[in-house]
Design a protein around this motif. Structure first.
Motif, short mmCIF file in Angstrom:
data_model
loop_
_atom_site.label_atom_id
_atom_site.label_comp_id
_atom_site.label_asym_id
_atom_site.label_seq_id
_atom_site.Cartn_x
_atom_site.Cartn_y
_atom_site.Cartn_z
N GLU A 100 0.74 -1.15 -0.21
CA GLU A 100 -0.05 0.07 0.17
C GLU A 100 0.87 1.13 -0.07
OE1 GLU A 100 -2.91 0.14 2.99
OE2 GLU A 100 -4.19 -1.74 2.22
N ALA A 101 1.98 1.25 0.65
CA ALA A 101 2.72 2.49 0.72
C ALA A 101 3.37 2.45 -0.65
CB ALA A 101 3.96 2.11 1.83
N VAL A 102 3.96 1.17 -1.26
CA VAL A 102 4.49 1.67 -2.67
C VAL A 102 3.44 2.13 -3.72
CG1 VAL A 102 5.29 0.27 -4.66
CG2 VAL A 102 6.05 -0.41 -2.31
N GLU A 103 2.12 1.77 -3.53
CA GLU A 103 1.28 2.16 -4.46
C GLU A 103 0.86 3.69 -4.18
OE1 GLU A 103 -3.70 1.75 -5.18
OE2 GLU A 103 -2.49 0.23 -3.93
N ARG A 104 0.91 4.24 -2.82
CA ARG A 104 0.87 5.62 -2.57
C ARG A 104 2.07 6.44 -3.07
NH1 ARG A 104 -1.93 9.83 -1.38
NH2 ARG A 104 -0.59 11.64 -0.51
N ALA A 105 3.37 5.81 -3.13
CA ALA A 105 4.46 6.58 -3.49
C ALA A 105 4.47 6.74 -5.12
CB ALA A 105 5.78 5.75 -3.09
N VAL A 106 3.95 5.56 -5.81
CA VAL A 106 4.02 5.64 -7.44
C VAL A 106 3.02 6.42 -7.90
CG1 VAL A 106 3.69 4.28 -9.17
CG2 VAL A 106 5.30 3.46 -7.32
N ALA A 107 1.79 6.57 -7.03
CA ALA A 107 0.96 7.38 -7.33
C ALA A 107 1.21 9.12 -7.24
CB ALA A 107 -0.50 7.19 -6.43
N VAL A 108 1.69 9.34 -6.41
CA VAL A 108 2.39 10.70 -6.05
C VAL A 108 3.39 11.00 -7.34
CG1 VAL A 108 3.60 12.43 -4.73
CG2 VAL A 108 2.08 10.67 -3.59
N SER A 109 4.34 10.46 -7.38
CA SER A 109 5.34 10.56 -8.32
C SER A 109 4.68 10.58 -9.90
CB SER A 109 6.52 9.74 -8.39
OG SER A 109 7.24 9.91 -7.16
N ALA A 110 3.79 9.44 -10.23
CA ALA A 110 3.45 9.43 -11.57
C ALA A 110 2.10 9.51 -11.87
CB ALA A 110 3.86 7.87 -12.03
N LEU A 111 1.03 9.06 -11.08
CA LEU A 111 -0.18 9.21 -11.40
C LEU A 111 -0.66 10.74 -11.03
CD1 LEU A 111 -2.02 6.23 -10.15
CD2 LEU A 111 -1.88 6.83 -12.43
N GLY A 112 -0.02 11.34 -10.05
CA GLY A 112 -0.24 12.98 -9.74
C GLY A 112 0.14 13.65 -11.07
N ALA A 113 1.41 13.06 -11.58
CA ALA A 113 1.96 13.89 -12.69
C ALA A 113 1.02 13.76 -13.99
CB ALA A 113 3.00 13.65 -13.21
N PHE A 114 0.40 12.61 -13.96
CA PHE A 114 -0.80 12.42 -15.24
C PHE A 114 -1.95 13.27 -14.91
CE2 PHE A 114 -4.63 10.36 -16.47
CZ PHE A 114 -4.36 10.64 -17.69
N TYR A 115 -2.40 13.31 -13.62
CA TYR A 115 -3.69 14.14 -13.62
C TYR A 115 -3.38 15.54 -13.66
CZ TYR A 115 -4.84 9.99 -10.76
OH TYR A 115 -5.32 8.78 -10.46
N THR A 116 -2.05 15.97 -13.54
CA THR A 116 -1.67 17.47 -13.55
C THR A 116 -1.60 17.84 -15.16
OG1 THR A 116 -0.45 17.58 -11.41
CG2 THR A 116 0.12 19.19 -13.27
N VAL A 117 -0.88 16.94 -15.75
CA VAL A 117 -0.57 17.19 -17.38
C VAL A 117 -1.93 17.26 -18.08
CG1 VAL A 117 0.39 16.17 -19.53
CG2 VAL A 117 1.72 16.25 -17.40
N GLN A 118 -2.97 16.27 -17.58
CA GLN A 118 -4.16 16.02 -18.23
C GLN A 118 -5.11 17.41 -18.11
OE1 GLN A 118 -7.35 13.61 -16.48
NE2 GLN A 118 -7.50 12.77 -18.54
N GLN A 119 -5.09 18.07 -16.67
CA GLN A 119 -5.87 19.41 -16.51
C GLN A 119 -5.16 20.47 -17.13
OE1 GLN A 119 -8.83 19.72 -14.95
NE2 GLN A 119 -8.78 17.34 -14.73
N ALA A 120 -3.83 20.26 -17.27
CA ALA A 120 -2.89 21.54 -18.01
C ALA A 120 -3.71 21.48 -19.44
CB ALA A 120 -1.81 21.39 -17.87
N ALA A 121 -3.60 20.33 -19.90
CA ALA A 121 -3.61 20.37 -21.52
C ALA A 121 -5.27 20.50 -21.91
CB ALA A 121 -3.50 18.70 -21.94
N LYS A 122 -5.98 20.41 -20.95
CA LYS A 122 -7.46 20.76 -21.21
C LYS A 122 -7.65 22.31 -21.30
CE LYS A 122 -9.90 16.87 -18.83
NZ LYS A 122 -10.86 16.52 -17.71
N ARG A 123 -6.85 22.90 -20.63
CA ARG A 123 -6.76 24.52 -20.69
C ARG A 123 -5.70 25.13 -21.70
NH1 ARG A 123 -8.15 22.34 -16.03
NH2 ARG A 123 -9.67 23.40 -14.94
N MET A 124 -4.57 24.33 -21.99
CA MET A 124 -3.57 24.77 -22.76
C MET A 124 -3.98 24.41 -24.34
SD MET A 124 -0.46 24.09 -20.67
CE MET A 124 0.07 24.92 -19.09
N VAL A 125 -4.54 23.35 -24.76
CA VAL A 125 -4.50 23.03 -26.02
C VAL A 125 -5.71 23.82 -26.75
CG1 VAL A 125 -5.98 21.40 -27.57
CG2 VAL A 125 -4.13 20.53 -25.92
N PRO A 126 -6.73 24.38 -26.04
CA PRO A 126 -7.86 25.26 -26.59
C PRO A 126 -7.03 26.70 -26.76
CG PRO A 126 -8.83 23.98 -24.93
CD PRO A 126 -7.53 23.81 -24.86
#
Length: 233
Positions: A100-126
């Motif tokens: 569970e701690a591994v899942e959390r660590a990977v989520a912060v480094s990787a999934l959080g970055a994906f969520y961030t890039v996705q939200q940024a792209a939704k605004r920057m692409v238009p």
């Protein structure tokens, strides 16, 4: 004043190191800056010094990242610079790590970055404009013993950056991955007198980020590696 082609910034995973240096430089360029972290109390000195706006977020939660972007947009406009500095660090022998701690660590480094890039792209692409900078580490190029979760997250981050750069650059969005190859200097981790500049100065790292932001689109870098002059390859 520092001349940049962008008008607002959001830094996720903010703290006193690289993020603090970036905040000071961006505020010196007269850009409104939102700094976000799970614990924004620790950002009080930076906010007082720079006038940046602090907002809470758990970057590993997609809904919280979505809310952060919405609130940032309401407060300073859609961010034209988005910087992801959050990392999940977890050390230990493979046979003893808590899944569970591994899942959390990977989520912060990787999934959080994906969520961030996705939200940024939704605004920057238009808008056809923007910059997304992702802070990587040596662990995203080579995995070290007793540090598998950090390597897993940072390798994923680098892959995300490469894919996002190839997809978004033709749409006017500069995506770059910065490999911070070495220890970053801090108040509790000063350079030994016999080895000056043996750690990375966060102000110098921040200046490299600004150099990326100034690049002309005809010569964009998708990756930048920074290391102290004494660091072994």
């Amino acid at each position: 004043m520092i001349d940049l082609p962008y008008r607002s910034a959001l830094i996720i995973g903010a703290g006193s190191g690289i993020s603090g240096s970036l905040t000071r430089l961006l505020r010196a360029a007269d850009l409104p800056v939102v700094v976000a972290a799970r614990n924004i109390d620790k950002l009080a000195p930076l906010v007082e010094q720079t006038g940046a706006l602090a907002l809470p977020v758990d970057a590993a939660e997609a809904a919280q990242v979505e809310r952060l972007f919405a609130e940032t947009e309401a407060r300073i406009g859609a961010p034209e610079i988005v910087i992801y500095n959050a990392s999940g660090r977890l050390r230990g022998p493979l046979a003893e790590l808590d899944p569970e701690a591994v899942e959390r660590a990977v989520a912060v480094s990787a999934l959080g970055a994906f969520y961030t890039v996705q939200q940024a792209a939704k605004r920057m692409v238009p808008a056809g404009k923007g910059a997304i900078l992702l802070t990587g580490a040596t662990a995203g190029v080579k995995g070290f013993a007793l540090s598998a979760p950090f390597a897993m997250g940072k390798f994923a981050l680098r892959g995300l950056a490469q894919s996002a750069a190839r997809e978004l650059a033709p749409q006017g969005i500069h995506v770059a991955h910065i490999v911070v190859d070495g220890s970053v200097r801090a108040e509790h981790r000063a350079d030994p007198p016999q080895q000056p500049d043996s750690t990375l100065d966060p102000d110098a790292i921040a200046q490299c980020y600004l150099d990326l932001l100034r690049q002309h689109r005809s010569a964009w870098s998708w990756e930048l590696e920074v290391r102290p002059w004494v660091e072994k390859f």
